[in-house]
Design a protein around this motif. Structure first.
Motif, mmCIF file in Angstrom:
data_model
loop_
_atom_site.group_PDB
_atom_site.id
_atom_site.type_symbol
_atom_site.label_atom_id
_atom_site.label_comp_id
_atom_site.label_asym_id
_atom_site.label_seq_id
_atom_site.Cartn_x
_atom_site.Cartn_y
_atom_site.Cartn_z
ATOM 1 N N ILE A 22 0.832 -1.198 0.000
ATOM 2 C CA ILE A 22 0.000 0.000 0.000
ATOM 3 C C ILE A 22 0.872 1.255 0.000
ATOM 4 N N LYS A 23 2.048 1.181 0.589
ATOM 5 C CA LYS A 23 2.988 2.312 0.538
ATOM 6 C C LYS A 23 3.507 2.506 -0.886
ATOM 7 N N VAL A 24 3.806 1.408 -1.571
ATOM 8 C CA VAL A 24 4.233 1.490 -2.972
ATOM 9 C C VAL A 24 3.104 2.072 -3.808
ATOM 10 N N TRP A 25 1.883 1.579 -3.586
ATOM 11 C CA TRP A 25 0.721 2.080 -4.327
ATOM 12 C C TRP A 25 0.587 3.587 -4.149
ATOM 13 N N GLU A 26 0.601 4.050 -2.894
ATOM 14 C CA GLU A 26 0.380 5.471 -2.637
ATOM 15 C C GLU A 26 1.499 6.330 -3.222
ATOM 16 N N ALA A 27 2.733 5.908 -3.068
ATOM 17 C CA ALA A 27 3.851 6.676 -3.626
ATOM 18 C C ALA A 27 3.740 6.745 -5.154
ATOM 19 N N SER A 28 3.395 5.628 -5.766
ATOM 20 C CA SER A 28 3.254 5.581 -7.215
ATOM 21 C C SER A 28 2.106 6.461 -7.691
ATOM 22 N N VAL A 29 0.968 6.364 -7.021
ATOM 23 C CA VAL A 29 -0.198 7.169 -7.388
ATOM 24 C C VAL A 29 0.111 8.657 -7.256
ATOM 25 N N ARG A 30 0.774 9.032 -6.189
ATOM 26 C CA ARG A 30 1.104 10.447 -5.994
ATOM 27 C C ARG A 30 2.062 10.954 -7.082
ATOM 28 N N ALA A 31 2.894 10.078 -7.607
ATOM 29 C CA ALA A 31 3.864 10.466 -8.638
ATOM 30 C C ALA A 31 3.264 10.486 -10.047
ATOM 31 N N THR A 32 2.176 9.748 -10.261
ATOM 32 C CA THR A 32 1.688 9.577 -11.634
ATOM 33 C C THR A 32 0.226 9.953 -11.847
ATOM 34 N N ASP A 48 -1.779 12.720 -11.040
ATOM 35 C CA ASP A 48 -1.978 14.078 -10.529
ATOM 36 C C ASP A 48 -3.416 14.574 -10.668
ATOM 37 N N PHE A 49 -4.257 13.813 -11.329
ATOM 38 C CA PHE A 49 -5.670 14.165 -11.466
ATOM 39 C C PHE A 49 -6.477 13.746 -10.238
ATOM 40 N N LEU A 50 -5.886 12.925 -9.362
ATOM 41 C CA LEU A 50 -6.584 12.513 -8.143
ATOM 42 C C LEU A 50 -6.365 13.531 -7.029
ATOM 43 N N THR A 51 -7.410 13.787 -6.278
ATOM 44 C CA THR A 51 -7.306 14.684 -5.127
ATOM 45 C C THR A 51 -6.899 13.884 -3.892
ATOM 46 N N ASP A 62 -6.747 -1.749 -18.441
ATOM 47 C CA ASP A 62 -7.439 -0.461 -18.500
ATOM 48 C C ASP A 62 -6.500 0.579 -17.915
ATOM 49 N N VAL A 63 -6.437 1.736 -18.558
ATOM 50 C CA VAL A 63 -5.513 2.793 -18.144
ATOM 51 C C VAL A 63 -6.290 4.100 -18.023
ATOM 52 N N ASN A 64 -5.998 4.853 -16.970
ATOM 53 C CA ASN A 64 -6.611 6.172 -16.836
ATOM 54 C C ASN A 64 -6.180 7.049 -18.010
ATOM 55 N N GLU A 65 -7.159 7.626 -18.679
ATOM 56 C CA GLU A 65 -6.885 8.494 -19.818
ATOM 57 C C GLU A 65 -6.015 9.694 -19.415
ATOM 58 N N GLN A 66 -6.121 10.114 -18.152
ATOM 59 C CA GLN A 66 -5.356 11.263 -17.665
ATOM 60 C C GLN A 66 -3.942 10.889 -17.242
ATOM 61 N N ASN A 67 -3.508 9.669 -17.528
ATOM 62 C CA ASN A 67 -2.162 9.215 -17.173
ATOM 63 C C ASN A 67 -1.385 8.895 -18.463
ATOM 64 N N GLY A 100 -13.935 2.313 -12.788
ATOM 65 C CA GLY A 100 -14.656 1.152 -12.271
ATOM 66 C C GLY A 100 -15.604 1.454 -11.128
ATOM 67 N N GLN A 101 -15.396 2.574 -10.447
ATOM 68 C CA GLN A 101 -16.286 2.980 -9.360
ATOM 69 C C GLN A 101 -17.328 3.986 -9.830
ATOM 70 N N GLY A 102 -17.362 4.256 -11.147
ATOM 71 C CA GLY A 102 -18.330 5.190 -11.687
ATOM 72 C C GLY A 102 -17.943 6.650 -11.534
ATOM 73 N N ARG A 103 -16.689 6.900 -11.161
ATOM 74 C CA ARG A 103 -16.226 8.275 -10.990
ATOM 75 C C ARG A 103 -15.763 8.839 -12.333
ATOM 76 N N PRO A 104 -15.720 10.153 -12.477
ATOM 77 C CA PRO A 104 -15.417 10.773 -13.778
ATOM 78 C C PRO A 104 -13.932 10.750 -14.159
ATOM 79 N N PHE A 105 -13.354 9.567 -14.144
ATOM 80 C CA PHE A 105 -11.977 9.384 -14.571
ATOM 81 C C PHE A 105 -11.991 8.401 -15.735
ATOM 82 N N PRO A 106 -12.002 8.908 -16.971
ATOM 83 C CA PRO A 106 -12.115 8.038 -18.142
ATOM 84 C C PRO A 106 -11.021 6.979 -18.208
ATOM 85 N N LEU A 107 -11.420 5.811 -18.677
ATOM 86 C CA LEU A 107 -10.482 4.701 -18.845
ATOM 87 C C LEU A 107 -10.338 4.377 -20.335
ATOM 88 N N LEU A 108 -9.114 4.057 -20.710
ATOM 89 C CA LEU A 108 -8.850 3.521 -22.034
ATOM 90 C C LEU A 108 -8.679 2.026 -21.889
#
Length: 144
Positions: free
Chosen positions: A15-25, A27-30, A104-109, A131-139
């Protein structure tokens, strides 16, 4: 680098790897998005996929991937390990050993899109929400 099975005792490090990776890549997530996703990843999503990780010689997890039904559901690499072949190693392992053919890849990444294209995936479709129905388009990408 070596691929290893993931056990539940690895989840706190994952989960630490996940969070560090998400924060680095991602940037569309709050901060709120990350706070909502983190317990879901840790308590539900890790158990829903077949997990493998890459560890260094000291046993530190550098990155991990999760597969379900021939789909790469997650691939996250520590920011300091990006560009060193960890993600490619995990992805190629998943393709060759776990029969992965889609992701599936986030379009904003755009970095992730480029990475998967480099591996040999092509965009086959798009969803306006994640996948959760949030406005983050997937390719939707498929290995060709």
């Amino acid at each position: 680098m070596r691929i290893e099975h993931v056990v539940k005792n690895d989840y706190p490090e994952l989960i630490k790897v996940w969070e560090a990776s998400v924060r680095a890549t991602h940037d569309f997530l709050t901060e709120e998005d990350i706070a909502l996703l983190k317990p879901l990843i840790l308590e539900e999503y890790f158990d829903a996929v077949f997990l493998r990780c890459v560890k260094d010689q000291q046993g530190k997890i550098l990155g991990f991937g999760g597969v379900a039904e021939n789909k790469l559901e997650m691939l996250f690499v520590l920011p300091e390990s990006r560009g060193r072949g960890v993600g490619s190693f995990l992805c190629k392992y998943a393709i060759e050993n776990l029969n992965v053919s889609t992701v599936d890849v986030n379009e904003q990444n755009p970095q992730a899109i480029g990475f998967y294209k480099h591996i040999g995936f092509q965009i086959m479709g798009r969803s306006p929400v994640d996948g959760q129905g949030r406005p983050f388009p997937l390719l939707h990408m498929k290995l060709v």
